[in-house]
Enzyme design. Structure first.
Site, PDB file in Angstrom:
ATOM      1  N   GLN A  78       0.836  -1.194   0.000  1.00 31.28           N
ATOM      2  CA  GLN A  78       0.000   0.000   0.000  1.00 31.28           C
ATOM      3  C   GLN A  78       0.873   1.248   0.000  1.00 31.28           C
ATOM      4  O   GLN A  78       1.237   1.770   1.046  1.00 31.28           O
ATOM      5  CB  GLN A  78      -0.950   0.015   1.198  1.00 31.28           C
ATOM      6  CG  GLN A  78      -1.948   1.141   1.081  1.00 31.28           C
ATOM      7  CD  GLN A  78      -3.059   1.044   2.097  1.00 31.28           C
ATOM      8  OE1 GLN A  78      -3.114   0.158   2.928  1.00 31.28           O
ATOM      9  NE2 GLN A  78      -3.959   1.995   2.019  1.00 31.28           N
ATOM     10  N   PHE A  79       1.169   1.731  -1.206  1.00 32.19           N
ATOM     11  CA  PHE A  79       2.037   2.900  -1.332  1.00 32.19           C
ATOM     12  C   PHE A  79       1.421   4.151  -0.710  1.00 32.19           C
ATOM     13  O   PHE A  79       2.138   5.079  -0.339  1.00 32.19           O
ATOM     14  CB  PHE A  79       2.395   3.157  -2.802  1.00 32.19           C
ATOM     15  CG  PHE A  79       1.302   3.790  -3.613  1.00 32.19           C
ATOM     16  CD1 PHE A  79       1.260   5.173  -3.775  1.00 32.19           C
ATOM     17  CD2 PHE A  79       0.315   3.017  -4.204  1.00 32.19           C
ATOM     18  CE1 PHE A  79       0.260   5.769  -4.527  1.00 32.19           C
ATOM     19  CE2 PHE A  79      -0.687   3.608  -4.945  1.00 32.19           C
ATOM     20  CZ  PHE A  79      -0.723   4.986  -5.105  1.00 32.19           C
ATOM     21  N   THR A  80       0.107   4.189  -0.543  1.00 30.06           N
ATOM     22  CA  THR A  80      -0.540   5.385   0.004  1.00 30.06           C
ATOM     23  C   THR A  80      -0.152   5.651   1.456  1.00 30.06           C
ATOM     24  O   THR A  80      -0.353   6.758   1.955  1.00 30.06           O
ATOM     25  CB  THR A  80      -2.073   5.322  -0.134  1.00 30.06           C
ATOM     26  OG1 THR A  80      -2.565   4.188   0.580  1.00 30.06           O
ATOM     27  CG2 THR A  80      -2.486   5.246  -1.593  1.00 30.06           C
TER      28      THR A  80
END
Length: 150
Positions: A78-80
């Site tokens: 989850q790059f966010t």
């Protein structure tokens, strides 16, 4: 490297409407990989996740780890989690590692956590895919772990 960890009584992830993986009692690990992270970060975070004592013992105290209960981990990239929200209302993701750097570190984290809790007890989403994650957060218990001070 940052992980948002949720204790779950059950969880699943689907990709393109198809079930990719599911777990029973364990942890959902949302994993963000930032620029500058390395295999040392992956190893440290995997060790901390496997040993995190967030499951109740017979006295009702959070004193047991995934290894103690034989629990599973559902690891989702989850790059966010690397978002910078200090300016304005639109998150910036410039601190997130690009896939060419992030994928090997994601795989390194998976290898390391599997070494701690067992190959069959680690399930994953699909790196970079649009995923639907469903979980029953048990407690609720949600913990953030980071390998950086900032």
């Amino acid at each position: 490297m940052i992980a948002l960890i949720q204790r779950a009584s059950r969880a699943s992830v689907t990709v393109d409407g198809a079930l990719r993986a599911e777990i029973d009692s364990g942890l959902v690990v949302l994993l963000g990989i930032a620029q500058g992270d390395d295999k040392t970060d992956a190893a440290a975070l995997a060790r901390k996740t496997a040993n995190l004592r967030v499951f109740e013992d017979s006295a009702g105290k959070m004193n047991l780890s995934l290894m103690d209960i034989g629990g599973e981990a559902l690891v989702i990239s989850q790059f966010t989690l690397c978002a910078d929200t200090r300016k304005g209302n639109r998150p910036s993701f410039v601190k997130a590692a690009p896939p060419i750097e992030a994928i090997p570190l994601y795989e390194s984290f998976l290898k390391d956590i599997r070494a701690h809790i067992g190959e069959q007890r680690v399930k994953t989403g699909e790196f970079g895919a649009d995923m639907k994650v469903a979980l029953v957060n048990d407690g609720p218990v949600t913990i953030t772990l980071s390998t950086k001070d900032d």
